[in-house]
Each structure stands twice: as C-alpha cells, then as structure tokens.
Design a protein around this motif. Structure first.
Motif, short mmCIF file in Angstrom:
data_model
loop_
_atom_site.label_atom_id
_atom_site.label_comp_id
_atom_site.label_asym_id
_atom_site.label_seq_id
_atom_site.Cartn_x
_atom_site.Cartn_y
_atom_site.Cartn_z
N ALA A 8 63.56 59.82 51.64
CA ALA A 8 64.12 59.79 52.99
C ALA A 8 63.84 58.45 53.67
O ALA A 8 64.70 57.90 54.36
N LEU A 9 62.65 57.89 53.44
CA LEU A 9 62.31 56.61 54.04
C LEU A 9 63.17 55.48 53.46
O LEU A 9 63.65 54.60 54.18
N GLU A 10 63.37 55.52 52.13
CA GLU A 10 64.21 54.49 51.50
C GLU A 10 65.66 54.61 51.95
O GLU A 10 66.34 53.61 52.19
N ALA A 11 66.16 55.84 52.09
CA ALA A 11 67.54 56.04 52.52
C ALA A 11 67.74 55.61 53.97
O ALA A 11 68.79 55.09 54.34
N ALA A 12 66.72 55.83 54.81
CA ALA A 12 66.86 55.50 56.23
C ALA A 12 66.73 54.00 56.48
O ALA A 12 67.39 53.46 57.39
N THR A 13 65.91 53.31 55.68
CA THR A 13 65.65 51.89 55.95
C THR A 13 66.38 50.97 54.99
O THR A 13 66.59 49.78 55.32
N GLY A 14 66.74 51.43 53.79
CA GLY A 14 67.35 50.55 52.80
C GLY A 14 66.35 49.64 52.13
O GLY A 14 66.72 48.63 51.53
N ILE A 15 65.07 50.00 52.18
CA ILE A 15 63.99 49.21 51.59
C ILE A 15 63.35 50.03 50.47
O ILE A 15 63.13 51.23 50.61
N GLU A 16 63.04 49.36 49.37
CA GLU A 16 62.37 50.03 48.26
C GLU A 16 60.87 50.15 48.56
O GLU A 16 60.20 49.14 48.84
N ILE A 17 60.33 51.35 48.52
CA ILE A 17 58.92 51.61 48.77
C ILE A 17 58.22 51.73 47.42
O ILE A 17 58.49 52.66 46.65
N VAL A 67 53.76 48.45 48.83
CA VAL A 67 54.65 47.29 48.82
C VAL A 67 56.03 47.71 49.31
O VAL A 67 56.61 48.69 48.82
N LEU A 68 56.56 46.94 50.29
CA LEU A 68 57.92 47.15 50.79
C LEU A 68 58.76 46.01 50.26
O LEU A 68 58.52 44.84 50.58
N SER A 69 59.76 46.35 49.44
CA SER A 69 60.57 45.32 48.79
C SER A 69 62.00 45.40 49.29
O SER A 69 62.62 46.47 49.28
N GLY A 70 62.54 44.27 49.73
CA GLY A 70 63.92 44.21 50.20
C GLY A 70 64.26 42.78 50.59
O GLY A 70 63.40 42.03 51.06
N ILE A 72 61.53 46.87 60.00
CA ILE A 72 61.75 48.25 60.47
C ILE A 72 60.96 49.23 59.62
O ILE A 72 60.30 50.15 60.14
N ALA A 73 60.98 49.05 58.28
CA ALA A 73 60.23 49.95 57.40
C ALA A 73 58.73 49.83 57.66
O ALA A 73 58.00 50.85 57.67
#
Length: 514
Positions: A229-238, A248-251, A259-260
């Motif tokens: 849900a977090l990846e879908a909402a932010t578009g960032i790979e957790i 690690v937040l990758s994007g 935002i993530a």
C-alpha cells in the motif's frame, strides 16, 4: 263695583306708565353707554393711530439709517476704487515714461548700428577688392585658378585624412581586442570568485532510520499489505532488508522520496499502520510538500531580491529543490546562476536585477507540471511569456542553449553564467541525468495508454508498475496492456538489462458509517 273698576283702571294705567318710564330710562341709559363706548373707541383709535405713527417713524428712521450706511459703504468702496485707479494710472504713466525712455535708447542704438553696418559694408567692399587682387596675384604666380587650387587642396587633405583615420581605427581595434579579452577574463574570474556556492549532488536513494528492527515487521504488515500500500501510494520502492535500524527508500523522483520519508515518519510515530491510514497520511504529506514547495519558492525570491513573480512561477522555483540536473541540485544551480548573472551584469553596466531574474528562471522548463515534447529552454520561455515576464527575460531563457536567436545582452550573460555554474569540477554527473530521463520516459510511455491512472518506475528502472482503473479495463485487457507496453519499450527505448512491467487492477468498495 264701580270703585273696583276704577282701581283696576288706575292700576293698569300706573303699570303702563311704569313700563313707559322704564323704557325711556333704559333708552337714555343705552345712549349714555353707547356714547361712553364711542368715546372709548375714539380714544383707543387715537392711541393706535399714534402708536402706528411711532412705529412708522421708527421704521423710517431705520430705513434711513440703513440707506445712509449702504451709501457710506458704497462711497468708501468708490473712494478705494478711485484710489486704486489713480495708483494704477500713476504706474501706467511711469511705465509709459520708461517705455518712451527705452524707445529713445533703442532708436539711438539702431542709429548707431546702422552707421556701423554702413561702415562694415564699405569695409567689406574694400576687403573683396583686396581679396580679388590677392587671388589674381596668386593665380598669376601659381598658374592655377582658384577652383583648381581648392580642388587640389581638398584632394590632398582627403587622402591624408583617410590614411590617418585608417591607422587610428586599426590602433583602436587592436587595443579594443586586447582590452576586451582581458576585461572578459577579469569579469568571468571575478564572478566565479565572488560566488562560493556549495555543490550538492543528489542521488536516488534515501535512508530512513528507525529505533528498532521490530518496526520493520509493522511496516511490512500481514502478508506484505502495508508495504504494498505504501509503494502504491507513493510510487517509491521500500527496501526492508537486514540493514540494522534502517529502511531504504529507492526512487528517481526526489519529491516522491520525500513524501514517502515524511509519511513513514508520521506512521511510525503514530503507531497506526494499515492501508487506509497509509493512504490518508500520504495524501496529507503530499499536501504539506506542495505547501513547502511554494514556501521554498517564496523564500528563494526574497533571498535574491526578486519581486513581482507570478505565483505559478514561484511554485516552479520551489519545485527546483526536488529536481537535479546532471546530478546538480537545480535550485542551487539556478540560485548560483542568478548571482553570477547579477555580478556580470553589474560589471558590464547593465541592470543586475533583470539579470538575476533571468538567471533564476532560466531552467524552469525542467520542472513543468506537464511534460510536452519541447526543449526545456523553449518550454521555459513559453512559461515566462504565459506569466507576463518581460520580453528580454523571455529571450534570455529561450536562448541560453541557442534554440532561438539572442536579441538582448541578457541572453549571452545567462548562457555564460549557466555554463560557469555547470562546468565547475564536480558540479554535474551526466550518468545520473540520463538515468532520471530514462525513468521519466518509462513512466510517460505507460501513462499515455487509456485507462492508466498512475505509473511508477521502481528498482532503478528494472520494474514498471502500472495502475489502471477497474472500471475502464478488465482482467483480460490488463495482460494485453502489459504486453503492449513491454513491446513498445523494446522498440523505442534504450536500457540496460530487463524491465518488468506489472499491471495492477483492483476494485475498492468504500462506505462510511455515520
């Protein structure tokens, strides 16, 4: 019996006489009273007559006094007017006398001038005779006429002037080239030395620190639903691995990573981590970031002393904070370019405020809300024109990469300062810029298909997640869409390794209990 009648008759007669006497007495009394009343009326009439006569006399006296007062006032005004007229007449007489005196002086001067003019005419005639005789003597001696001698003299002077002018021009041009070269080097070096801005190199990874590894399990959630849900909402790979006390937040998009990061911070601090809460917090943080972008733009314009920018341009300036250009932070680069432009413009005697404004806005075409197929310089110029910037500012923005012709002196200054800011050692990295452009192209390619709601490039561009609307595309079309996107990526893009395309279609039913 007879006596009774007599008595009655006497009584009747007596009564009649009494009545007659009473009537006579009353008449006499009425006459007396009437006379008294008439006398009183006459006295009152006389008194009224005297009273009215007194009032008339008083009014007559008042009118007479008022008339005398007005007459005296008019007389006083007439006397004052007469005095003014006499004074003005006296002044006019004096002026007339002065004019007569000046006229006499002018007549005398004119007579003198006439005499002098006559003498000058006589002398001129005599001078003409002497000049002709001298000219005839010179012509006789030289064997040339006056016109021929004049022509030869003019020709010789013309040739001499051309030779001197050509030498003078060559000297000036040589000196100007030498001076301009030295002056240009001095201005560029001085501008670089006076701007000591730190260079920040952006990357595509943000590390989120946590207090204990127990929080990792709560972030992942049951069967991974929270992290999805977090990846879908932010578009960032957790990325949750064995790294102690860190996630690690990758994007590639710095705004999404921020935002993530803020959303994770609020979720961990609050303790309630589930899909609905994640979407609520992400939406709230996204709004906060938008406000921070505007605030960053305002603070930047205040720091640089730039006023009157359109609010949308201020927002674009704030977005530069979360954008990098070849690894160089775009806002830092724009601030540095603005300061360089102001210094160089001041050295050249131009307006430093306009130069600073053009330097700040020269790269706004890199942070538009939409991504049209235009070079960023031309796109920035169109945005500046849209928000009513001055023509010289728009030309400087559009011409700093030579896409259009430079029509003002601001344009080469912005071009040179942009190159100075980007060409310093360590300022930029070409590989990062190419990487970010490839990920942007991936997302735009997938978003061009109908029914696609959101797209996210993850794992350094090795995975592309495409979220579609459940009411627009069915399950069978999701497979076809995934295959079409994969084929188009193969045909149109250059990329290392493989790219995994995941099309996600989900249906949600939301109700509210009140």
């Amino acid at each position: 019996m007879y006596n009774i009648f007599i008595y009655i008759a006497v009584s009747v007669i007596t009564a009649i006489l009494a009545v007659v006497i009473t009537v006579i007495i009353q008449k006499r009394s009425a006459r007396t009273q009437a006379k008294i009343i008439v006398d009183e009326a006459r006295q009152e009439a006389e008194m009224l007559k005297q009273k009215k006569m007194l009032e008339v006399r008083e009014e007559e006296l008042q009118i007479k006094a008022e008339a005398e007062k007005q007459a005296n006032s008019r007389l006083s005004k007439i006397q004052q007017s007469e005095a003014r007229v006499k004074q003005r007449e006296l002044q006019l007489n004096q002026q007339q006398g002065e004019l007569a005196r000046r006229r006499n002086e002018i007549d005398a001067a004119k007579a003198g001038l006439d005499a002098q003019e006559a003498a000058l005419d006589d002398k001129k005639v005599e001078l003409d005779k002497l000049t002709r005789s001298a000219q005839e003597a010179l012509e006789h001696i030289s064997g040339l006429s006056a016109d021929e001698a004049k022509e030869r003299l003019i020709e010789s002077l013309r040739d001499e002037a051309k030779t001197a002018a050509a030498g003078y021009i060559n000297d000036i041009m040589d000196e100007a080239k030498l001076t301009a070269n030295k002056e240009a080097k001095r201005i560029v070096v001085q501008s670089i030395q006076r701007v000591a801005t730190e260079t920040a190199i952006e990357n595509s990874v943000t590390v989120f620190h946590i207090d204990s590894d127990d929080i990792k399990g709560r972030i992942i959630g049951r069967e991974g639903r929270n992290i999805r849900a977090l990846e879908a909402a932010t578009g960032i790979e957790i990325i949750v691995d064995d790294t102690p006390d860190a996630i690690v937040l990758s994007g590639f998009d710095p705004v999404r990573r921020e935002i993530a990061r803020l959303a994770l911070h609020q979720l961990v601090a609050d303790g309630r981590i589930h899909p609905a809460r994640i979407e609520e917090v992400v939406a709230k943080v996204r709004k906060q970031i938008e406000e921070e972008i505007v605030e960053t733009g305002k603070r930047t314009t205040i720091d640089l002393g730039i006023h009157g920018l359109h609010p949308d341009l201020i927002r674009l300036v704030g977005k530069m904070k979360y954008r990098s250009s070849y690894g160089q932070n775009l806002l830092q680069h724009s601030r540095e370019t603005a300061n360089l432009c102001a210094i160089m413009a001041a050295e050249l005697g131009l307006n430093p405020k306009k130069a600073r404004r053009a330097g700040l806005l020269h790269d706004i075409g890199k942070v538009p809300d939409e991504e049209p197929e235009l070079p960023h310089a031309l796109l920035g110029m169109k945005l500046a024109e849209k928000y009513k910037e001055k023509p010289e500012i728009c030309n400087a923005i559009g011409a700093h990469h030579d896409e259009i012709e430079q029509t003002t002196l601001l344009a080469p200054i912005v071009q040179v300062c942009d190159a100075i800011s980007g060409a310093r050692p360590g300022a930029r990295r070409e590989i990062v810029e190419a990487y970010l452009k490839r990920l942007n192209d991936l997302e735009r390619l997938a978003l061009s298909y109908p029914g696609v709601v959101k797209t996210y490039a993850l794992q350094a561009g090795r995975e592309l997640r495409v979220i579609v609307g459940a009411d627009k595309i069915d399950d069978a079309e999701t497979e076809r869409l995934s295959a079409e996107i994969a084929k188009r990526i193969q045909d149109e893009m250059t990329y290392p390794g493989q790219v995994k395309i995941t099309v996600i279609r989900e249906t949600r039913a939301v109700s509210v209990a009140k």
